[in-house]
Design an enzyme around this catalytic site. Structure first.
Site, PDB file in Angstrom:
ATOM      1  N   GLY A   9       0.841  -1.204   0.000  1.00  0.00           N
ATOM      2  CA  GLY A   9       0.000   0.000   0.000  1.00  0.00           C
ATOM      3  C   GLY A   9       0.868   1.243   0.000  1.00  0.00           C
ATOM      4  N   GLY A  12      -0.458   4.725  -0.926  1.00  0.00           N
ATOM      5  CA  GLY A  12      -1.651   5.208  -0.224  1.00  0.00           C
ATOM      6  C   GLY A  12      -1.336   6.359   0.724  1.00  0.00           C
ATOM      7  N   TYR A 144     -16.130  -1.935   5.378  1.00  0.00           N
ATOM      8  CA  TYR A 144     -14.774  -1.584   5.818  1.00  0.00           C
ATOM      9  C   TYR A 144     -14.601  -1.938   7.300  1.00  0.00           C
ATOM     10  CZ  TYR A 144     -10.876   1.683   6.889  1.00  0.00           C
ATOM     11  OH  TYR A 144      -9.701   2.267   7.293  1.00  0.00           O
ATOM     12  N   LYS A 148     -12.262  -4.626   9.357  1.00  0.00           N
ATOM     13  CA  LYS A 148     -11.338  -4.215  10.422  1.00  0.00           C
ATOM     14  C   LYS A 148     -11.518  -5.103  11.667  1.00  0.00           C
ATOM     15  CE  LYS A 148      -9.007  -1.137   8.270  1.00  0.00           C
ATOM     16  NZ  LYS A 148      -7.701  -1.592   7.733  1.00  0.00           N
TER      17      LYS A 148
HETATM   18  C1  AKB Z   1     -11.965   6.394   6.526  1.00  0.00           C
HETATM   19  O1  AKB Z   1     -12.557   7.469   6.713  1.00  0.00           O
HETATM   20  O2  AKB Z   1     -12.459   5.443   5.909  1.00  0.00           O
HETATM   21  C2  AKB Z   1     -10.583   6.239   7.113  1.00  0.00           C
HETATM   22  C3  AKB Z   1     -10.625   5.642   8.461  1.00  0.00           C
HETATM   23  C4  AKB Z   1     -11.161   6.405   9.613  1.00  0.00           C
HETATM   24  O3  AKB Z   1     -10.238   4.517   8.637  1.00  0.00           O
HETATM   25  N1  AKB Z   1      -9.923   7.500   7.142  1.00  0.00           N
END
Ligand code: AKB
Length: 317
Positions: A9, A12, A144, A148
């Site tokens: 990454g 990024g 997301y 995590k």
């Molecule tokens: C997002 O906004 O997706 C990222 C995070 C808080 O992990 N910046």
């Protein structure tokens, strides 16, 4: 043993700033930047080794680990929250398959230390959203966030089962100027500086009361290196540490930018990212990171605004 570090990454938001810091500390040739599709600029390529690999391609990663005798990995590849909601399958595959590949290879090649980023996205609407504790309810409502939480548990599993020294941070929103904003929900706190300089106005995609934990990139890079440098016995959390610097509302941010940019006007027009922001904590208790390995942030909002504006002025001109 010499450190041979692989950073995935690399192009990024975090990778592009962590790599120069690691190269400064460990030497250019000892930090191997791995990117996927974005071609780095010549200066980045000239600065040290660069390889192309998709994190979902385990054999490509294996080739790089063998070629350079890698013994430390920072696996930063990830699809962020807003893009992850538009493309949930992609987010699952990149975030989970990529991490599983790295964990398996780390055990196979006896990697000394592995860093993987978690996020405040691991929390969700059922989490206590004020002063969120280290150990709490983790029921995220974004793909997301799901990756995590699953990733944190997978890291802890590899630590318990195979003794892998894996370390992780739940990053807050990170404010930085090197890479353009995009993909994340917290990116309004980056985009506002670009548009303030370019147009003296910004239409913010969350409402003015939205308050999220944030951090300047220099603090985030330092936290990442510091947790990786800490003695293993000091690392008592093998899921991911809560980490924060400061929290402010979108209107406080706009007011602060207005202190430095004449006639700056911010309007608020929440879009689908508001729902994501509302599901995340507004303040975080990161006392465990402060106690275990001495975490201390340095940048407050004024310092962030001054640095962002100074650096973006040079970048944009
Ligand atoms: C997002 O906004 O997706 C990222 C995070 C808080 O992990 N910046």
């Amino acid at each position: 043993m010499d450190e041979k570090i692989m950073v995935t990454g690399s192009m990024g938001q975090i990778g592009s700033e962590l790599i120069p810091a690691l190269r400064e500390k460990f030497g250019n040739e000892n930090v191997i930047a791995v990117g996927h599709h974005t071609e780095p600029d010549q200066a980045f390529k000239d600065a040290g080794p660069f390889e192309i690999a998709d994190a979902q391609d385990k054999e490509a990663l294996r080739g790089i680990i063998e070629k350079y005798n890698i013994n430390i990995i920072y696996h930063l590849v990830g699809i962020l929250s807003a893009v992850g909601e538009a493309k949930p399958d992609l987010a699952w595959n990149v975030n989970m398959v990529g991490l599983k590949n790295i964990l398996e290879l780390s055990v196979e090649y006896k990697i000394g230390r592995l860093f993987w980023p978690s996020s405040i996205a691991a929390f969700g609407p059922t989490t206590p959203l004020e002063n969120t504790p280290q150990k709490t309810i983790l029921e995220p409502t974004t793909m997301y966030g799901v990756t995590k939480v699953a990733g944190e548990l997978l890291c802890q599993y590899y630590h318990i089962k195979y003794g892998l020294d894996v370390r992780s941070l739940r990053y807050p929103g990170i404010i930085s100027w090197k890479t353009p904003p995009g993909g994340g929900t917290t990116d309004y706190a980056v985009a506002i500086y670009y548009e303030a300089l370019e147009k003296q106005s910004y239409e913010c995609f969350v409402n003015e009361n939205t308050t999220l934990p944030m951090m300047y990139m220099d603090d985030a890079v330092r936290a990442t290196i510091e947790i990786m440098e800490a003695d293993p016995e000091k690392i008592t959390v093998r899921t991911a540490y809560n980490l924060t610097a400061l929290s402010f509302s979108a209107s406080e941010l706009a007011d602060n930018v207005g202190k430095y940019i004449n006639d700056f006007k911010c309007t608020f027009k929440p879009d689908e990212r508001q729902k994501i922001a509302d599901s995340w904590p507004s303040t975080i208790d990161d006392s465990r990171a402060r106690k275990d390995w001495g975490w201390q942030h340095k940048f407050d909002l004024d310092k962030i605004s001054v640095e962002m504006i100074k650096n973006l002025k040079n970048k944009i001109k």
